[in-house]
Structure formats: structure tokens, C-alpha cells
Enzyme design. Structure first.
Site: not given
Length: 569
Positions: A87, A205, A254, A300, A524
Site C-alpha cells: 500500500y 491478488y 449527482v 461504491s 484496497t
């Protein structure tokens, strides 16, 4: 990336999650923008990295359970396990902003300081009735498992389109044994993969997390924030950006686009947005001038999520999702922006249920510590069934819990405990409560958890004997139904997600978990931050050579040798 190179001086952010906040930080710090030239529109100010008192969430747009009978305790729809090794963009971002809880530290220093003092070492990763704690270091592969997994690891980036529209189940169709290995039980519950998920994403992954593959049974590569991710990551970002003059306008949806009419159907220029007030339903049109970039988080995993409480199950919300709906409208106009239905029209592949349990004393926590033999903050405990529960008539994980280091919230009282858990397959039947997990109240989920713990309790005595006392100690348990929690893993082709910078776009960029980036794995904070970084550098005219360098452990001979040895343990 074939987007038209057009430097801007203002930005509208659609969505106030991590990726767009990252974009704003990079625009300000590396692009030398003035914060007052950046405006966020979102239904909330946290995105999927949430966490707080239940009362903070009861009136948010996505909660359809009104009025809630019990608003005590805490809730986090999900949680994040970090990994410093991979990360790198996230840690670069957090090093740029101050912590809000630890004076004199950056948010990254705060996390490193906490993690150095509370290293993860899970000794009860998998548990099963009749066996207790399983020796998960033995991954359980046979030669066919090893062969197929090695093919994924050795497949170069240039060939990953061979896995377009191939699910994990299809990839291993001649090797059902894979789904009976300790490796699979840990991998599916650590990352929330399902058999219906994308083999292409599994390949990514295996490449990006290949180092962690060698030590997955103890999760020693997992790094954690001091508190929940909202208070340790998102709140520092909000405070920093507000201090820079950035405008946040929440409770806004929106609803539609206004695009420039051009002779070429793939030339994308946003000229306006139709925005609805989530509380009043009133709409307004916001003009987008030629000097303004539009940075859009197109989907999302917490869209359409719903909450229950101790005596109420989380209701199903059949909404397509506000951000995905806007993405879909863009794809109806332009043909190179992906296929949102691949991710948001197959709940059977993407849904799961989580819960956040709050107690008024440490009785329940101490029982879990006794049974798992480890302190809070080390664990992702997954409870493996003793009988077949899958369509292939195989055993699988019933549920998983994360026992956080306490406190998990800054306002949590010393006598309170907060823990989190989830059901990856919410329509499976409970073992101790005779109904599907998705239909359970918070109390029933707690009863199911006590039942699973009772099967692996080494004694003396059994947690089931103290069920009433443990239930009485719970002040609330909030179930959260998330229809799209694993949508980013849904089976797909590489072209089903738009590039961060679509070809022939003059002012529109895509960020988040549904934007395509070379090599990056999704679900992630790393991929989320990097997408925002790319968008920011593009619109600020910062050379892409300045992007944080991505490590490639999948090309490191020592790491590959270590992974090979692990396969034969």
C-alpha cells in the site's frame, strides 16, 4: 491512457471517499492548486471508510431503517487491513497530512507507531468444531491445486485478458479440491473473494500479494490503524482539506450529466451536472466550464447499504446505487466507459452482511480471548463448518469476526467492547438460528456467534453456558446489509471498467474501485489512492513519472521461491 492532455485549474469531485480526497491532496501539494478551487459533492463525507456512533449514521441517505428502535453503540459497515509492503500510495498520502488524534505525527506516523507496538500475529485464523484451532499453515494443496495456482502466478500482465469473463469457479472447474483447502478458506475470508468472483482479479491478488501468501496463516503482514479507518484516515483528510479551503457539500446526489455535443461519439467533455438534494428532492444544474476537471468515483461497495439493530434485521434495499446509476448514464452516451451492470446487477455474487457489536463490559470479549487464546487486535477468526454447505457439497466458512484492539473508537468508554463480523454468503442458513443470516436481527447474529464459539470452546466450561450473561452484556448489535460489498470482485472482462483517464476525455476522470488501472488489485486503499493520484497528476500537469513507484514482488526471485516452498508445506 489516451485521455486528451488538458491541464485544469479547478475540480469538481463527485463522491467524497478516499480516492477523491487523495486526488484533492495531490492537486494541492504536487499540483500547487488552491484548495478553494476544489468542490466535493457527495451523499456523505466518508465513503466506504466509515465508522462512528450509531447515532451518527441513522439519518444518512443510505440508511432506510427509520426510526431505529436502538441507536446505542457503534457501527462500521466494514474494516480495512493495511499492508505497508504493497500500500505504498496510501502511506505516501497519509505521510502528507497530520493525525487528528496524535499531536506532532502525520497520519502515517500515527499508524506506524501504533502498529509497531501492536503487531499482528493471528494464531486462531481458522477454527472448526471438533478440532478447535486448525493448523492453517498447512495450506492443503494437491498437485492440481499447485499447478493451476502457479499458472495464475506466472501469467504475465500482457496475457490477463485470457481471463476475461472467467470466474474462479470456472478456472478451477476441474479441480473442486481447491475449495476444500485451508488456503481457500483463508483467502476468501481475508479478501472477501467468492467462487463467483473474477479469476482475473484473483490473478492480480496472487501477483501483488504474493509475499503475504507466504505468511497468510498468521496475517503478520497486516498493518492496522490506531482507531477505525474513519478517525485514523478519513477524518485527517477532511480536516486537512477543509484547512486548505476545500468545499464539501454533502447530502447531494449527482443525478445526470450534461455533455458537449461533438461530431465524434467518443469525445467526452462534461459541461454540466444535474444535482439533487438528498433531503428535499430539489434539483439544480451546476455548470462545468472549460477550466474545470470532473473527477468521479463511479461506484461504491456501500451503495444501497441498510442498517438494522439488536431486534431488527437490516432490510433489503433494491436500489441500483446512486454512484453506479450515474456511471450507467455515462455509458449510455459513450461506449468506452465500461459495463456497470457487470458489478451492480448480480447481487448473488456481490452481497454480504456485516455486524458491529457493542458491549457494556468485557465479559464477551474475555470469553473470545479465552477460546481463541489471543489478545484483541490480532485476529480474523473464521469458523469453518463441520458439514457440507456449498453447492458443490463441500464445507466452507460460516462466519468471520474481527476482534479489534480496544478502543476502536475515540469516544468508546473504558468498559465498552466493540467487535465486527461478517457473513460472506448471507442467504445461507444459520446453524444455531434457523433462518438465513440476511434475515437475522442483531441479537440473532450474536446468538449465532455464541453458537459457533461454543463448537470450538476448549473449556473448562463452555460459552454456551453463559449465553444469557453474554447477551445481556450487549448494548447493541447493528446488522448491515450491503448488496454490492463484493461487487468489485464480480466476474468481468478487463474492458468492463473505465480507465482512470478514458480515451478522448477532455475533463472527466474515474477513480475508486471500479476504475481500471494496470496491475493494481482492487478492494484496497492502495488502488483507491493511486486512481486519485493519477487523475490529479493528469489535470495538474504533473509528469506521471512522479507517481509513487509500485513494488513488484511477483518478479522477485526470492519471493517466488518462498511462495513455491509454501505451496508444498
Amino acid at each position: 491512457m489516451g485521455a486528451l492532455f488538458m491541464v485544469k485549474s479547478k475540480a469538481i469531485m463527485i463522491g467524497a471517499g478516499l480516492s477523491n480526497m487523495a486526488a484533492a491532496v495531490y492537486l494541492i501539494q504536487d499540483g500547487h492548486w488552491d484548495g478553494k478551487d476544489i468542490t466535493f459533492y457527495g451523499v456523505d463525507m466518508h465513503g466506504a471508510n466509515d465508522g462512528g456512533a450509531t447515532t451518527d449514521f441513522t439519518n444518512e441517505y443510505w440508511n432506510k431503517n427509520h426510526p431505529m428502535a436502538n441507536t446505542t453503540g457503534y457501527v462500521a459497515r466494514g474494516g480495512r487491513m493495511l499492508n505497508y509492503r504493497t500500500y505504498v500510495d496510501l502511506m505516501d498520502l497519509l505521510d502528507r497530512i497530520p493525525s487528528v488524534t496524535e499531536p506532532g505525527m502525520t497520519a502515517a506516523e500515527d499508524t506506524r507507531d501504533f502498529d509497531a507496538k501492536h503487531r499482528t500475529y493471528d494464531i486462531a485464523r481458522l477454527m472448526q468444531g471438533g478440532k478447535g484451532i486448525i493448523n492453517a499453515g498447512k495450506l492443503g494443496f494437491n498437485n492440481k491445486d499447485r499447478t493451476l495456482l502457479t499458472k495464475l502466478i506466472m501469467m504475465p500482465d500482457s496475457e490477463e485478458t485470457k481471463l476475461d469473463n472467467v470466474s474462479i469457479a470456472e478456472y478451477f472447474k476441474d479441480d473442486p479440491h481447491m475449495f476444500q483447502t485451508n488456503f481457500w478458506y483463508m483467502w476468501e475470508t481475508t479478501f472477501a473473494f467468492r467462487t463467483q468472483s473474477s479469476a482475473q482479479e484473483l490473478r492480480r491478488y496472487m501477483h501483488q500479494m504474493i509475499y503475504e501468501f507466504t505468511q497468510i496463516e498468521h496475517l503478520v503482514g497486516v498493518n492496522r490503524t490506531r482507531y477505525n479507518q474513519f478517525e485514523s484516515m478519513i477524518l485527517p483528510l477532511i480536516k486537512y482539506l477543509q484547512g486548505q479551503g476545500v468545499t464539501f457539500i454533502d447530502n447531494k446526489i449527482v443525478k445526470d450529466w450534461q455533455f458537449k455535443d461533438t461530431p465524434m461519439q467518443d469525445e467526452i467533455t462534461v459541461t454540466g451536472l444535474v444535482i439533487e438534494d438528498a433531503q428535499t428532492g430539489e434539483t439544480e444544474e451546476v455548470e462545468v466550464d472549460e477550466d474545470t476537471a470532473v473527477i468521479f468515483t463511479n461506484g461504491s461497495i456501500t451503495d444501497s447499504a441498510t442498517m438494522g439493530d439488536y431486534n431488527t434485521p437490516a432490510p433489503e434495499n433494491m436500489d441500483y446505487g446512486v454512484s453506479a446509476s450515474l456511471w450507467k448514464k455515462a455509458t449510455e452516451r459513450f461506449y468506452n466507459l465500461g459495463t456497470p451492470d457487470k458489478f451492480f446487477n448480480d447481487r448473488n455474487a456481490s452481497e454480504w452482511v456485516s455486524f458491529t457489536l457493542t458491549t457494556k463490559n468485557h465479559l464477551f470479549l474475555n470469553e473470545i480471548v479465552r477460546i481463541t487464546t489471543q489478545e484483541p487486535g490480532n485476529a480474523l477468526n473464521s469458523f469453518l463448518s463441520t458439514t457440507p454447505i456449498t453447492p458443490l457439497n463441500q464445507k466452507d466458512v460460516n462466519m468471520s469476526i474481527v476482534v479489534h484492539h480496544q478502543p476502536h473508537f475515540t469516544t468508546q468508554q473504558p468498559n465498552e467492547t466493540v467487535l465486527w463480523g461478517y457473513f460472506l454468503y448471507p442467504r445461507r442458513q444459520g446453524e444455531f438460528v434457523n433462518k438465513p443470516y440476511i434475515k437475522m436481527t442483531g441479537k440473532e447474529m450474536a446468538q449465532e456467534l455464541i453458537g459457533q464459539l461454543s463448537k470450538v470452546d476448549p473449556g473448562p466450561g463452555n460459552i454456551k453456558d453463559k449465553e444469557k450473561e453474554n447477551l445481556d452484556s450487549i448494548v447493541n448489535n447493528i446488522p448491515v446489509y450491503m448488496p454490492y460489498a463484493s461487487a468489485l470482485f464480480n466476474n468481468r472482462a478487463k474492458s468492463d471498467r473505465p480507465e482512470v483517464l478514458p480515451k478522448h476525455s477532455t475533463n472527466l476522470a474515474f477513480t475508486g474501485e471500479f476504475a481500471e488501472q494496470p496491475y493494481q488489485m482492487i478492494f484496497t486503499e492502495q488502488s483507491a489512492v493511486r486512481s486519485g493520484e493519477i487523475a490529479a497528476y493528469h489535470f495538474a500537469g504533473v509528469p506521471m513519472d512522479n507517481l509513487v513507484k509500485t513494488p513488484r514482488y511477483d518478479k522477485d526471485p526470492k519471493t517466488l521461491l518462498k511462495a513455491t516452498k509454501k505451496m508444498f508445506d
